[in-house]
Design a protein around this motif. Structure first.
Motif, PDB file in Angstrom:
ATOM      1  N   LEU A  84       0.857  -1.196   0.000  1.00  0.00           N
ATOM      2  CA  LEU A  84       0.000   0.000   0.000  1.00  0.00           C
ATOM      3  C   LEU A  84       0.885   1.236   0.000  1.00  0.00           C
ATOM      4  O   LEU A  84       1.819   1.348   0.817  1.00  0.00           O
ATOM      5  CB  LEU A  84      -0.905  -0.006   1.237  1.00  0.00           C
ATOM      6  N   LYS A  85       0.595   2.163  -0.915  1.00  0.00           N
ATOM      7  CA  LYS A  85       1.415   3.366  -1.062  1.00  0.00           C
ATOM      8  C   LYS A  85       0.517   4.603  -1.012  1.00  0.00           C
ATOM      9  O   LYS A  85      -0.516   4.660  -1.684  1.00  0.00           O
ATOM     10  CB  LYS A  85       2.169   3.320  -2.392  1.00  0.00           C
ATOM     11  N   GLN A  86       0.889   5.607  -0.225  1.00  0.00           N
ATOM     12  CA  GLN A  86       0.109   6.841  -0.101  1.00  0.00           C
ATOM     13  C   GLN A  86       1.043   8.046  -0.179  1.00  0.00           C
ATOM     14  O   GLN A  86       2.037   8.143   0.545  1.00  0.00           O
ATOM     15  CB  GLN A  86      -0.650   6.872   1.233  1.00  0.00           C
ATOM     16  N   LYS A  87       0.657   8.987  -1.095  1.00  0.00           N
ATOM     17  CA  LYS A  87       1.409  10.236  -1.208  1.00  0.00           C
ATOM     18  C   LYS A  87       0.751  11.297  -0.337  1.00  0.00           C
ATOM     19  O   LYS A  87      -0.475  11.415  -0.289  1.00  0.00           O
ATOM     20  CB  LYS A  87       1.460  10.700  -2.661  1.00  0.00           C
ATOM     21  N   PHE A  88       1.559  12.138   0.316  1.00  0.00           N
ATOM     22  CA  PHE A  88       1.058  13.219   1.172  1.00  0.00           C
ATOM     23  C   PHE A  88       1.522  14.559   0.598  1.00  0.00           C
ATOM     24  O   PHE A  88       2.729  14.787   0.453  1.00  0.00           O
ATOM     25  CB  PHE A  88       1.581  13.066   2.604  1.00  0.00           C
ATOM     26  N   PRO A  89       0.567  15.442   0.248  1.00  0.00           N
ATOM     27  CA  PRO A  89       0.968  16.741  -0.308  1.00  0.00           C
ATOM     28  C   PRO A  89       1.702  17.576   0.723  1.00  0.00           C
ATOM     29  O   PRO A  89       1.356  17.562   1.915  1.00  0.00           O
ATOM     30  CB  PRO A  89      -0.372  17.388  -0.702  1.00  0.00           C
ATOM     31  N   SER A  90       2.725  18.271   0.290  1.00  0.00           N
ATOM     32  CA  SER A  90       3.487  19.116   1.200  1.00  0.00           C
ATOM     33  C   SER A  90       2.638  20.288   1.677  1.00  0.00           C
ATOM     34  O   SER A  90       1.602  20.620   1.097  1.00  0.00           O
ATOM     35  CB  SER A  90       4.764  19.625   0.519  1.00  0.00           C
ATOM     36  N   PHE A  91       3.089  20.950   2.709  1.00  0.00           N
ATOM     37  CA  PHE A  91       2.302  21.976   3.400  1.00  0.00           C
ATOM     38  C   PHE A  91       1.885  23.097   2.438  1.00  0.00           C
ATOM     39  O   PHE A  91       2.712  23.665   1.739  1.00  0.00           O
ATOM     40  CB  PHE A  91       3.124  22.554   4.552  1.00  0.00           C
TER      41      PHE A  91
END
Length: 397
Positions: A84-91
């Motif tokens: 499972l892979k999840q990208k997190f947008p930067s601030f």
């Protein structure tokens, strides 16, 4: 049932007020509904900017042995995995994307307002055109009747008086020209009502319009309200959209980290979990190029907005000059020329009734017809120009 139909017949046959036509068009015209639907779509776009990127899931079977592809216990490297892979947008990226979507919605909203203003202007112009045609038909009808009466009145004198005979022939030619003009206006009237029915989003059989000519408002009043121009508002909104896009492109240079978690199953050995962390490497300069392109686009939109405002000011001055010209022509015809021609009719009326000067009377009739037409056109031109000025200042009534 018959009594009910008779009771409502006057309402069905009565003319539709211009204000009612405008209200109906603003509420139901398909072109406006199409833009309104795009506004609803923008709401969903704004909502989606708050979401993370979709997670990615992968299933894998590795180290398949050809000796026995069904046996998963030959050696420790044989695993069946779920990753499972999840990208997190930067601030700040989601907030910037939301701001851009809201700016885009504002552009759409102002384009809707601009379309409303243009639709109202077209309805007014078409209705005023119908008023002009109706007035022309009314005047022509009166002159046709007067010309016929005078031809009949002087027919008795044609046998003994050559001049009277020539006058009757001239009157008959004038009568033919009037009939041709009447036929042309009747055809134009049908076309205008077909156009008005489309603009009103309903069938219009008769429109109630009362055109008046009054002293023009001061130019300063129109100039002060020029900032309400819907087209200029849309241009300004496009500038804000371009500015918000700069923020989005500027933040695109900040990397978005991702977390990857994998579960690995082994047939004859212990299962295990793998945790990973990673990010894209913005090393090719694409993000900075996109940011500079967005800055140039914002400058372009700002220049377009200022140019649009300057053009509006120039058009405003030209329209106001037309308004003053139409008012001046109306006053000259109404206050000076019409009283003079009416007096000349009074002077020739007695001689015409006695069988004299029919040719002179017909000539006066042509002059009065021309003045009546000029007065009608001046009235319509004044009101159409006023409608254009109202549209320029954002009025929808």
């Amino acid at each position: 049932m018959k009594q009910i139909l008779l009771m409502f017949l006057p309402l069905l046959l009565s003319a539709t007020p211009l204000e009612v036509i405008i209200d109906n068009a603003l509420a139901f015209h398909p072109s406006l509904e199409a833009i309104q639907a795009r506004l609803y779509a923008e709401d969903y776009q704004i909502s989606s900017t708050r979401n993370f990127a979709n997670p990615e899931i992968a299933f894998a079977i590795n180290d398949i042995q050809f000796e026995d592809i069904t046996d998963r216990s030959l050696e420790p490297m044989q695993t069946t995995s779920v990753i499972l892979k999840q990208k997190f947008p930067s601030f700040g990226k989601r907030d910037a994307a939301t701001a851009r979507s809201r700016a885009r919605k504002q552009v759409t909203a102002l384009s809707l307002e601009e379309s409303k203003v243009k639709l109202v202007e077209r309805i007014k112009m078409t209705s005023y055109g119908i008023w002009e045609v109706d007035e022309e038909l009314k005047v022509i009808g009166e002159y046709i009747e007067v010309t016929r009466q005078n031809i009949e009145l002087n027919t008795a004198y044609s046998a003994t008086r050559t001049s009277s005979h020539m006058g009757i022939m001239s009157a008959e030619l004038t009568l033919s020209q009037l009939k041709i003009k009447k036929s042309r206006y009747e055809s134009m009237r049908k076309m205008l009502y077909a156009k008005l029915s489309y603009l009103a989003a309903q069938e219009i059989l008769s429109v109630e319009v009362d055109l008046q000519v009054q002293a023009p408002k001061e130019l300063e009043l129109y100039t002060q309200k020029l900032a309400n121009n819907r087209g200029y508002g849309a241009k300004s909104a496009e500038v804000q959209l371009a500015q918000s896009d700069i923020k989005v492109q500027d933040l695109s240079g900040n990397v978005d980290p991702f977390v990857q978690v994998g579960y690995f199953h082994r047939q004859s050995y212990n299962d295990y979990v793998n945790v990973g962390f990673g990010m894209a490497l913005p090393i090719y300069g694409t993000e900075s190029d996109n940011t500079e392109a967005a800055r140039k686009m914002a400058l372009s939109k700002a220049s377009e907005s200022q140019d649009y405002l300057q053009r509006l000011r120039g058009e405003l001055g030209g329209l106001y000059a037309q308004l003053e010209d139409a008012y001046a022509i109306y006053r000259i015809i109404h206050d000076e020329s019409m009283p003079q021609i009416e007096h000349m009719f009074e002077l020739t009326s007695a001689s015409v009734k006695s069988g004299q000067d029919l040719f002179v009377y017909i000539d006066l009739l042509k002059q009065k017809l021309a003045l009546d037409e000029q007065l009608i056109k001046a009235t319509v031109r004044f009101n159409m120009t006023e409608a254009s000025l109202d549209a320029m200042t954002g009025e929808t009534r």
